[in-house]
Design a protein around this motif. Structure first.
Motif, PDB file in Angstrom:
ATOM      1  N   VAL A  46      48.828 -17.787  44.149  1.00 35.27           N
ATOM      2  CA  VAL A  46      49.486 -16.428  44.495  1.00 35.27           C
ATOM      3  C   VAL A  46      50.943 -16.395  43.959  1.00 35.27           C
ATOM      4  O   VAL A  46      51.745 -17.424  44.261  1.00 35.27           O
ATOM      5  N   PHE A  47      51.505 -15.652  42.919  1.00 38.26           N
ATOM      6  CA  PHE A  47      52.654 -15.251  42.486  1.00 38.26           C
ATOM      7  C   PHE A  47      53.166 -14.172  43.240  1.00 38.26           C
ATOM      8  O   PHE A  47      52.672 -13.006  43.032  1.00 38.26           O
ATOM      9  N   LEU A  64      41.388 -19.446  33.849  1.00 42.12           N
ATOM     10  CA  LEU A  64      41.849 -18.544  34.732  1.00 42.12           C
ATOM     11  C   LEU A  64      41.031 -17.477  35.236  1.00 42.12           C
ATOM     12  O   LEU A  64      40.567 -16.763  34.279  1.00 42.12           O
ATOM     13  N   LEU A  65      40.850 -17.253  36.272  1.00 42.63           N
ATOM     14  CA  LEU A  65      40.170 -16.004  36.936  1.00 42.63           C
ATOM     15  C   LEU A  65      41.009 -14.924  37.608  1.00 42.63           C
ATOM     16  O   LEU A  65      41.417 -15.421  38.773  1.00 42.63           O
ATOM     17  N   ALA A  66      41.387 -14.099  36.990  1.00 43.26           N
ATOM     18  CA  ALA A  66      42.438 -13.160  37.714  1.00 43.26           C
ATOM     19  C   ALA A  66      41.441 -12.405  38.610  1.00 43.26           C
ATOM     20  O   ALA A  66      40.720 -11.811  38.605  1.00 43.26           O
ATOM     21  N   THR A  67      42.133 -12.335  40.140  1.00 41.20           N
ATOM     22  CA  THR A  67      41.581 -11.941  41.088  1.00 41.20           C
ATOM     23  C   THR A  67      42.176 -10.735  41.602  1.00 41.20           C
ATOM     24  O   THR A  67      41.565 -10.103  42.572  1.00 41.20           O
ATOM     25  N   ASP A  68      43.605 -10.487  41.458  1.00 43.16           N
ATOM     26  CA  ASP A  68      44.226  -9.358  42.146  1.00 43.16           C
ATOM     27  C   ASP A  68      45.755  -9.279  41.387  1.00 43.16           C
ATOM     28  O   ASP A  68      46.109 -10.277  40.927  1.00 43.16           O
ATOM     29  N   GLY A  69      46.058  -8.201  41.553  1.00 43.96           N
ATOM     30  CA  GLY A  69      47.499  -7.869  40.631  1.00 43.96           C
ATOM     31  C   GLY A  69      47.652  -7.808  39.443  1.00 43.96           C
ATOM     32  O   GLY A  69      46.587  -7.787  38.738  1.00 43.96           O
ATOM     33  N   SER A 102      53.508 -10.246  36.745  1.00 40.03           N
ATOM     34  CA  SER A 102      54.453  -9.485  36.167  1.00 40.03           C
ATOM     35  C   SER A 102      55.726  -9.335  36.853  1.00 40.03           C
ATOM     36  O   SER A 102      55.814  -9.556  37.944  1.00 40.03           O
ATOM     37  N   ALA A 103      56.688  -8.514  36.182  1.00 41.37           N
ATOM     38  CA  ALA A 103      57.894  -8.314  37.038  1.00 41.37           C
ATOM     39  C   ALA A 103      57.874  -7.197  38.074  1.00 41.37           C
ATOM     40  O   ALA A 103      58.462  -7.336  38.995  1.00 41.37           O
ATOM     41  N   GLU A 104      56.905  -6.380  38.077  1.00 40.11           N
ATOM     42  CA  GLU A 104      56.611  -5.311  39.084  1.00 40.11           C
ATOM     43  C   GLU A 104      55.490  -5.509  40.217  1.00 40.11           C
ATOM     44  O   GLU A 104      55.596  -4.847  41.270  1.00 40.11           O
ATOM     45  N   ALA A 105      54.667  -6.631  39.855  1.00 41.97           N
ATOM     46  CA  ALA A 105      53.540  -6.579  40.773  1.00 41.97           C
ATOM     47  C   ALA A 105      53.248  -8.277  41.107  1.00 41.97           C
ATOM     48  O   ALA A 105      53.475  -9.163  40.290  1.00 41.97           O
ATOM     49  N   ALA A 106      52.627  -8.456  42.243  1.00 43.98           N
ATOM     50  CA  ALA A 106      52.100  -9.650  42.499  1.00 43.98           C
ATOM     51  C   ALA A 106      51.095 -10.076  41.608  1.00 43.98           C
ATOM     52  O   ALA A 106      50.606  -9.141  41.251  1.00 43.98           O
ATOM     53  N   PHE A 107      50.578 -11.205  41.530  1.00 40.37           N
ATOM     54  CA  PHE A 107      49.381 -11.711  40.837  1.00 40.37           C
ATOM     55  C   PHE A 107      48.713 -13.002  41.367  1.00 40.37           C
ATOM     56  O   PHE A 107      49.270 -13.703  42.045  1.00 40.37           O
TER      57      PHE A 107
END
Length: 136
Positions: A46-47, A64-69, A102-107
Motif C-alpha cells: 500500500v502506497f 504486479l496486480l493493481a488492486t486499488d487506487g 501517483s502524486a494525487e492518489a494512493a495505490f
C-alpha cells in the motif's frame, strides 16, 4: 477495512516499508513467504500518494496486480505506465524499474516475486523527485 487513502483494503495493512528503499510512506504485508518448492513470494503493498520504491531489479522476475487506487510503473529508459485497479504488469528478470502511487492518489498492488531461487530483489538508487515529476 480502509487505508489512509480511503481505499478498501483486501488484506490487512502490514508494517511500514523500510525508508532505505522507499520514498514517502508505504506498507508491506507478507502474504506468502518465499518457499523452496513453490519458488514464489507474495506481498500486498500500500502506497500513500506520492510514495514509491527505489529503482530495483528482481533476479527471478515479478508480477504486479493493481488492486486499488492509481499507480505508476516505469522501466529504465521507457515512459511511465499509469496503473489502475485490475491492471497487471509482468516484469522480466533483471529489468530495472520502480513502482508506486501517483502524486494525487494512493495505490495498492499485490507483488508476486517469481523464481525466488534466483533471488528476491536487488535495490538500487532512489527515484529522484525530478524523475518522479516527469511521470505526471
Amino acid at each position: 477495512m480502509e487505508s489512509s487513502g480511503n481505499q478498501q483494503l483486501i488484506f490487512a495493512q502490514g508494517p511500514q516499508a523500510p525508508e532505505a528503499y522507499f520514498t514517502g510512506t508505504a506498507w508491506i504485508k507478507l502474504l506468502v513467504p518465499a518457499h523452496d518448492q513453490l519458488n514464489v513470494m507474495i506481498n500486498n503493498v500500500v502506497f500513500e500518494p506520492g510514495a514509491r520504491n527505489n529503482w530495483h531489479t528482481h533476479p527471478g522476475g515479478q508480477i504486479l496486480l493493481a488492486t486499488d487506487g492509481v499507480g505508476c510503473y516505469q522501466e529504465r529508459g521507457k515512459p511511465v505506465q499509469v496503473l489502475h485497479k485490475g491492471d497487471v504488469v509482468q516484469i522480466l528478470p533483471d529489468v530495472e524499474h520502480w513502482h508506486g502511487a501517483s502524486a494525487e492518489a494512493a495505490f495498492t498492488h499485490i507483488a508476486i516475486n517469481t523464481n525466488t531461487d534466483r533471488g528476491i530483489v536487488e535495490w538500487l538508487a532512489p527515484v529522484t523527485d525530478e524523475e518522479y515529476k516527469t511521470t505526471h
